[in-house]
Design a protein around this motif. Sequence first.
Motif, PDB file in Angstrom:
ATOM      1  N   LEU A 269       0.816  -1.209   0.000  1.00 26.48           N
ATOM      2  CA  LEU A 269       0.000   0.000   0.000  1.00 26.48           C
ATOM      3  C   LEU A 269       0.850   1.259   0.000  1.00 26.48           C
ATOM      4  O   LEU A 269       0.510   2.240  -0.664  1.00 26.48           O
ATOM      5  CB  LEU A 269      -0.917   0.001   1.230  1.00 26.48           C
TER       6      LEU A 269
ATOM      7  N   LEU B 173      -2.279  11.421   8.484  1.00 24.59           N
ATOM      8  CA  LEU B 173      -3.492  10.798   7.961  1.00 24.59           C
ATOM      9  C   LEU B 173      -3.827  11.381   6.585  1.00 24.59           C
ATOM     10  O   LEU B 173      -4.143  10.658   5.635  1.00 24.59           O
ATOM     11  CB  LEU B 173      -4.637  11.042   8.951  1.00 24.59           C
ATOM     12  N   ARG B 174      -3.739  12.700   6.484  1.00 23.38           N
ATOM     13  CA  ARG B 174      -4.011  13.360   5.197  1.00 23.38           C
ATOM     14  C   ARG B 174      -2.965  12.974   4.156  1.00 23.38           C
ATOM     15  O   ARG B 174      -3.282  12.771   2.980  1.00 23.38           O
ATOM     16  CB  ARG B 174      -4.015  14.876   5.386  1.00 23.38           C
TER      17      ARG B 174
ATOM     18  N   MET C 290      -1.258  10.181   4.047  1.00 22.39           N
ATOM     19  CA  MET C 290      -1.549   8.795   3.659  1.00 22.39           C
ATOM     20  C   MET C 290      -2.654   8.755   2.612  1.00 22.39           C
ATOM     21  O   MET C 290      -2.557   8.042   1.615  1.00 22.39           O
ATOM     22  CB  MET C 290      -1.987   7.983   4.883  1.00 22.39           C
ATOM     23  N   LEU C 291      -3.711   9.511   2.869  1.00 20.58           N
ATOM     24  CA  LEU C 291      -4.851   9.520   1.943  1.00 20.58           C
ATOM     25  C   LEU C 291      -4.435  10.078   0.595  1.00 20.58           C
ATOM     26  O   LEU C 291      -4.774   9.523  -0.460  1.00 20.58           O
ATOM     27  CB  LEU C 291      -6.004  10.340   2.534  1.00 20.58           C
ATOM     28  N   HIS C 292      -3.674  11.154   0.623  1.00 20.61           N
ATOM     29  CA  HIS C 292      -3.221  11.752  -0.623  1.00 20.61           C
ATOM     30  C   HIS C 292      -2.342  10.789  -1.419  1.00 20.61           C
ATOM     31  O   HIS C 292      -2.514  10.621  -2.631  1.00 20.61           O
ATOM     32  CB  HIS C 292      -2.452  13.049  -0.346  1.00 20.61           C
TER      33      HIS C 292
ATOM     34  N   SER D 217      -2.338   7.576  -1.179  1.00 20.19           N
ATOM     35  CA  SER D 217      -3.153   6.444  -1.611  1.00 20.19           C
ATOM     36  C   SER D 217      -3.948   6.798  -2.863  1.00 20.19           C
ATOM     37  O   SER D 217      -4.099   5.982  -3.774  1.00 20.19           O
ATOM     38  CB  SER D 217      -4.093   6.034  -0.479  1.00 20.19           C
ATOM     39  N   HIS D 218      -4.452   8.017  -2.911  1.00 19.83           N
ATOM     40  CA  HIS D 218      -5.184   8.463  -4.097  1.00 19.83           C
ATOM     41  C   HIS D 218      -4.270   8.567  -5.304  1.00 19.83           C
ATOM     42  O   HIS D 218      -4.638   8.184  -6.419  1.00 19.83           O
ATOM     43  CB  HIS D 218      -5.858   9.803  -3.822  1.00 19.83           C
ATOM     44  N   ALA D 219      -3.069   9.095  -5.079  1.00 21.34           N
ATOM     45  CA  ALA D 219      -2.112   9.203  -6.183  1.00 21.34           C
ATOM     46  C   ALA D 219      -1.741   7.811  -6.692  1.00 21.34           C
ATOM     47  O   ALA D 219      -1.527   7.599  -7.890  1.00 21.34           O
ATOM     48  CB  ALA D 219      -0.861   9.957  -5.719  1.00 21.34           C
TER      49      ALA D 219
ATOM     50  N   ALA E 225      -3.668   5.224  -6.622  1.00 16.94           N
ATOM     51  CA  ALA E 225      -4.816   4.624  -7.309  1.00 16.94           C
ATOM     52  C   ALA E 225      -4.752   4.883  -8.808  1.00 16.94           C
ATOM     53  O   ALA E 225      -4.991   3.985  -9.614  1.00 16.94           O
ATOM     54  CB  ALA E 225      -6.120   5.159  -6.735  1.00 16.94           C
ATOM     55  N   ILE E 226      -4.431   6.102  -9.188  1.00 20.72           N
ATOM     56  CA  ILE E 226      -4.376   6.418 -10.628  1.00 20.72           C
ATOM     57  C   ILE E 226      -3.184   5.708 -11.257  1.00 20.72           C
ATOM     58  O   ILE E 226      -3.222   5.321 -12.428  1.00 20.72           O
ATOM     59  CB  ILE E 226      -4.352   7.937 -10.881  1.00 20.72           C
TER      60      ILE E 226
ATOM     61  N   LEU F  84      -2.047   2.656 -10.269  1.00 19.35           N
ATOM     62  CA  LEU F  84      -2.436   1.247 -10.416  1.00 19.35           C
ATOM     63  C   LEU F  84      -3.487   1.058 -11.501  1.00 19.35           C
ATOM     64  O   LEU F  84      -3.462   0.075 -12.236  1.00 19.35           O
ATOM     65  CB  LEU F  84      -2.977   0.724  -9.085  1.00 19.35           C
ATOM     66  N   GLY F  85      -4.411   2.003 -11.593  1.00 17.09           N
ATOM     67  CA  GLY F  85      -5.542   1.810 -12.497  1.00 17.09           C
ATOM     68  C   GLY F  85      -5.310   2.256 -13.915  1.00 17.09           C
ATOM     69  O   GLY F  85      -5.863   1.675 -14.847  1.00 17.09           O
ATOM     70  N   ARG F  86      -4.465   3.259 -14.104  1.00 13.40           N
ATOM     71  CA  ARG F  86      -4.428   3.880 -15.426  1.00 13.40           C
ATOM     72  C   ARG F  86      -3.054   4.082 -16.036  1.00 13.40           C
ATOM     73  O   ARG F  86      -2.954   4.555 -17.166  1.00 13.40           O
ATOM     74  CB  ARG F  86      -5.146   5.229 -15.377  1.00 13.40           C
ATOM     75  N   LYS F  87      -1.985   3.746 -15.312  1.00 13.81           N
ATOM     76  CA  LYS F  87      -0.665   3.972 -15.906  1.00 13.81           C
ATOM     77  C   LYS F  87      -0.111   2.685 -16.501  1.00 13.81           C
ATOM     78  O   LYS F  87      -0.437   1.585 -16.058  1.00 13.81           O
ATOM     79  CB  LYS F  87       0.306   4.536 -14.852  1.00 13.81           C
TER      80      LYS F  87
END
Lengths: 237, 237
Positions: free
Chosen positions: B72, B117-118, B120-122, B124-126, B128-129, B131-134
């Motif tokens: 993660l 926490l913020r 980590m979230l940021h 994780s969002h970065a 996501a793109i 894993l999903g789209r590159k």
Amino acid sequence: MFNETLLGASSPVLPIDCLKLNKEASGGTRLRLVSPGTTIVLQGTRRDATVRIVEGCICLFQQLADGRRQILDVLGAGRLFGNALADTARYRAAALTFTHLETIDINVERESIEDELRLMLHRSHAHAILLGRKTAAEKVATALIDLAQQFARIASEQSDSTTFTLYLTRADLADWLGLTLETVSRCLNSFKRGGLIAFKHPEIITIADEDALRLLAAGQPSLGRRPTAYSQVISQP
Amino acid sequence: MFNETLLGASSPVLPIDCLKLNKEASGGTRLRLVSPGTTIVLQGTRRDATVRIVEGCICLFQQLADGRRQILDVLGAGRLFGNALADTARYRAAALTFTHLETIDINVERESIEDELRLMLHRSHAHAILLGRKTAAEKVATALIDLAQQFARIASEQSDSTTFTLYLTRADLADWLGLTLETVSRCLNSFKRGGLIAFKHPEIITIADEDALRLLAAGQPSLGRRPTAYSQVISQP
DNA sequence: CGCAGTCTTGAATCTCCTCAAAAGGCGTGG
DNA sequence: CCACGCCTTTTGAGGAGATTCAAGACTGCG
């Protein structure tokens, strides 16, 4: 082109497709109706520009320079969104159906905001293993289970079947799951033929065999492909 | 097999490979040395079982039932980890090198924890793109830029090249980026041949052409493949 | 020196993507 | 009410990127 809805205490501007209501309950919080397709822009960098979804569906997404899109999360009723959670300049939100929003007081709702932050992180981590390590079928199964939980209709609780409105198009699902729209469609129809789900209209989905779907979503060895493990498998403590 | 390190005020138990030191500075916080390969288990569900990485490298990961693993996040010095951030029962942490940890007081460090926490979230969002789209090459380029920033050696600042220790193996990188170990190796060697990076030992990497790497990482239209956009491209506001 | 682990490289395979066309739904207007 | 256009969805055929399988190279270590 997407419409843009401006939200935030600093902005009195409201686009045509937004209704502004006053609610006497819960201390006069404002309610706003957002039409589908509308991109929601929280005004400025104010920490207090934060809303709760009363009803409807919103997705958060990011885009690469060339337009490739990744939907980060799909939010239903009760979920929060705004600058108190994360810098909204970093990604965008779009309504997927007519959606009611209410602004919240970040001082009063301090606890809820921290809970939502933890929920967002947890969901984002769960989505990471989906994007990185699940097959197309497993991804779609996971999405269906997730959306059924969030958007289940309280209708007839007969048997064990759940029906829900799929506010996302096949293209939205694809951008959420890191697939193409065609692959999503193929998976859904394969599930339909297999009796896992049922649908007549493409956006009204009934979960017919939730157990099987959950097994698929969890990446059960028997149902999916063989694993891609590059490190020793660590047994759960 | 992975060793397990127990951390948390409630547990006086320390495995053999952990050194317990006392530090007079910063109010007597404890320092623990964790060897590579060790799985770190924060004791129980206590909210105060939270640590800061003083030096070293730790990765957070999840696994599916059949062993497929998803890393993660990769944490370097300064990053926090523990129950104050997220329920540590949901995922696990492993040290990738000898790592110093110090326990922190969640009451004193309230602010830092929320910031973490913020972050980590940021991240994780970065991710996501990614894993999903590159594409594979874009993923590896992104990882190199990220790790170079977090683990850059303060060595000779000559020219514009950065050198860093890659604490992750090819398999770790694969499990972080949603690829296979072979694909990661192929990408790295392709970058090496292309003059983007240089390495003699596989774990000491030098960024030779950071600009090109950044363009690749950002998914620049000219360098990558054509986009997979299923919704109209929305221009930045 | 030989073994174990990681890394590299090649060839074949497969999942998913791309391109393409047809089918279905829905609102508008004749 | 039906025809028309627009949009989403479905389905098929072919292709590309990444994986799988396999073998060999490199490194560190007892």
